[in-house]
Design a protein around this motif. Structure first.
Motif, PDB file in Angstrom:
ATOM      1  N   THR A  54       0.819  -1.225   0.000  1.00 38.49           N
ATOM      2  CA  THR A  54       0.000   0.000   0.000  1.00 38.49           C
ATOM      3  C   THR A  54       0.851   1.273   0.000  1.00 38.49           C
ATOM      4  O   THR A  54       0.455   2.278  -0.583  1.00 38.49           O
ATOM      5  CB  THR A  54      -0.942   0.024   1.220  1.00 38.49           C
ATOM      6  OG1 THR A  54      -0.187  -0.296   2.379  1.00 38.49           O
ATOM      7  CG2 THR A  54      -2.077  -0.962   1.053  1.00 38.49           C
ATOM      8  N   ASP A  55       2.027   1.210   0.640  1.00 33.85           N
ATOM      9  CA  ASP A  55       2.848   2.429   0.671  1.00 33.85           C
ATOM     10  C   ASP A  55       3.651   2.621  -0.617  1.00 33.85           C
ATOM     11  O   ASP A  55       4.401   3.576  -0.744  1.00 33.85           O
ATOM     12  CB  ASP A  55       3.792   2.397   1.888  1.00 33.85           C
ATOM     13  CG  ASP A  55       4.738   1.196   1.844  1.00 33.85           C
ATOM     14  OD1 ASP A  55       4.416   0.232   1.114  1.00 33.85           O
ATOM     15  OD2 ASP A  55       5.782   1.236   2.516  1.00 33.85           O
ATOM     16  N   GLN A  56       3.487   1.687  -1.560  1.00 32.19           N
ATOM     17  CA  GLN A  56       4.202   1.848  -2.840  1.00 32.19           C
ATOM     18  C   GLN A  56       3.234   1.868  -4.023  1.00 32.19           C
ATOM     19  O   GLN A  56       3.621   1.573  -5.157  1.00 32.19           O
ATOM     20  CB  GLN A  56       5.196   0.684  -3.024  1.00 32.19           C
ATOM     21  CG  GLN A  56       6.311   0.686  -2.010  1.00 32.19           C
ATOM     22  CD  GLN A  56       7.168  -0.576  -2.119  1.00 32.19           C
ATOM     23  OE1 GLN A  56       7.230  -1.226  -3.145  1.00 32.19           O
ATOM     24  NE2 GLN A  56       7.821  -0.924  -1.016  1.00 32.19           N
ATOM     25  N   SER A  57       1.993   2.217  -3.743  1.00 34.08           N
ATOM     26  CA  SER A  57       0.987   2.098  -4.813  1.00 34.08           C
ATOM     27  C   SER A  57       0.832   3.380  -5.636  1.00 34.08           C
ATOM     28  O   SER A  57       0.039   3.403  -6.568  1.00 34.08           O
ATOM     29  CB  SER A  57      -0.360   1.715  -4.201  1.00 34.08           C
ATOM     30  OG  SER A  57      -0.829   2.761  -3.389  1.00 34.08           O
ATOM     31  N   GLU A  58       1.574   4.416  -5.279  1.00 35.70           N
ATOM     32  CA  GLU A  58       1.407   5.663  -6.029  1.00 35.70           C
ATOM     33  C   GLU A  58       2.681   6.031  -6.779  1.00 35.70           C
ATOM     34  O   GLU A  58       3.784   5.947  -6.236  1.00 35.70           O
ATOM     35  CB  GLU A  58       1.054   6.813  -5.074  1.00 35.70           C
ATOM     36  CG  GLU A  58      -0.322   6.685  -4.460  1.00 35.70           C
ATOM     37  CD  GLU A  58      -0.638   7.845  -3.535  1.00 35.70           C
ATOM     38  OE1 GLU A  58      -1.749   7.878  -3.011  1.00 35.70           O
ATOM     39  OE2 GLU A  58       0.233   8.716  -3.341  1.00 35.70           O
TER      40      GLU A  58
END
Lengths: 234, 146
Positions: A133-137
């Protein structure tokens, strides 16, 4: 007393042999012609059905694609923003900058050469469940190298889903010369301005010593092209 | 088996073989037409995509015919040999689009008509005809307004 049967005469035997030979030769010729015709039919059927499928797939993608982010002969990156046109078209909405990897916004199309030298058109999409989730953008950039590096990183860490769209393809003939590989075509190399995407490839079948070819060029305009504000600024 | 029986068998075989060959030829011919139409569709779609992808101001009205064997890509490359038997006519005309359900709504733009043809027995035959409308967008209208 049993009646005795007359044996065949030499003339009858010769005629019978000739007729048998003629019929056999005709049958062999017909079988050969039909086999060859069926090979041509196979190639044409394959070309018709598979090109229709490919055209429809590329057409659907070009309908949803707002921009191409990276273009190279064997790989293109299509951006299908998840936000609406109204939101993204304002030119001031930060949502248009943010690319959500888990929202199916990035689609790579790639021509990949198999070990038997044939080519497969593959669609790569991000596996939502595989992305932390912390690398989804990621954020919009017109730097094609950034997108190429992202592709390699996601592929090598098995965060991409590989979906073959068409296999058994060959390099197309372009201007009378057979190219090295199937390739993508576009309107301009400048991703910010490019409004179309397509592909050139061939279907090939071998019939004895003869090579049967059907070359294709599919091209589709991006129906809802949306120029990113960064492009305008640059 | 008498000679007569043998000859009759040969005639029957020949007729059967002829029917088989004619059926295969018919199938081949129909399939050749189907492939030609498929290829013609891609050639027409390529031209339409070219015009739809252009800047509105770069579109010019006109009537251009590429002769048989002379179909080019937007980059000026020749299409492959598969398209050698086809020609393409492109007609661009400026005009307004009206929508029957919305009286008063007029959309300016260009109509794009593309026809791909070949010749069969000396006669020109239209394989595919596509028509699209390239509207002028609000942004493009704003760019023209001083």
């Amino acid at each position: 007393m049993m009646p005795s049967r007359r044996a065949f005469t030499l003339i009858e035997l010769i005629i019978a042999t000739m007729v048998t030979t003629m019929v056999a030769a005709t049958v062999v010729a017909i079988v050969g012609a039909v086999t060859s015709a069926l090979a041509i039919q196979d190639l044409r059927s394959e070309a018709i059905v598979r090109s229709a499928g490919l055209q429809s797939h590329i057409g659907l993608l070009s309908l949803k694609t707002r921009m191409t982010l990276a273009l190279s002969p064997q790989r293109v990156l299509l951006w299908l923003p998840s936000e609406t046109l109204e939101e993204s078209g304002s030119g001031s909405d930060s949502a248009f900058d943010r690319i959500d990897l888990v929202q199916d916004e990035l689609h790579w199309l790639e021509f990949f050469q198999e070990t038997d030298q044939s080519w497969t058109l593959i669609e790569w999409t991000v596996k939502a469940e595989a992305v932390p989730t912390d690398q989804s953008e990621v954020y919009f950039t017109s730097d094609g190298e950034f997108w190429d590096n992202l592709f390699v990183q996601l592929r090598d860490t098995e965060q991409l889903r590989r979906s073959p769209i068409a296999s058994g393809l060959a390099a197309p003939e372009v201007s009378g010369v057979i190219a090295d590989a199937p390739r993508f075509v576009w309107q301009t190399e400048q991703c910010c301005d490019n409004r179309s995407v397509g592909a050139e490839f061939a279907f090939v079948a071998i019939d004895g010593e003869e090579v049967l070819r059907a070359d294709m060029r599919l091209e589709s305009a991006l129906a809802f092209f949306d120029r990113h504000p960064i492009c305008t600024e640059s | 088996m008498t000679l007569i029986e043998c000859l009759i068998a040969m005639v029957v075989l020949t007729i059967s073989a002829s029917i088989l060959v004619m059926a295969v030829q018919g199938g081949l011919s129909a399939q050749e037409d189907a492939l030609s139409m498929t290829l013609a569709g891609t050639a027409a779609e390529s031209r339409v995509a070219d015009y739809l992808a252009r800047d509105y101001n770069a579109i010019v009205s006109g009537d251009v015919t590429e002769p048989i064997g002379g179909i080019d890509t937007p980059n000026g490359d020749s299409f492959s040999a598969s398209y050698d038997t086809m020609g393409r006519r492109t007609v661009i005309a400026s005009g307004d689009l009206t929508v029957p359900d919305f009286p008063g709504l007029v959309v300016p733009g260009y109509s794009i008509d593309v026809t791909v043809f070949d010749t069969r027995n000396g006669e020109t035959r239209n394989l595919v005809a596509l028509q699209r409308f390239r509207p002028r967008t609000i942004e493009e209208s704003a760019e023209e307004t001083p």
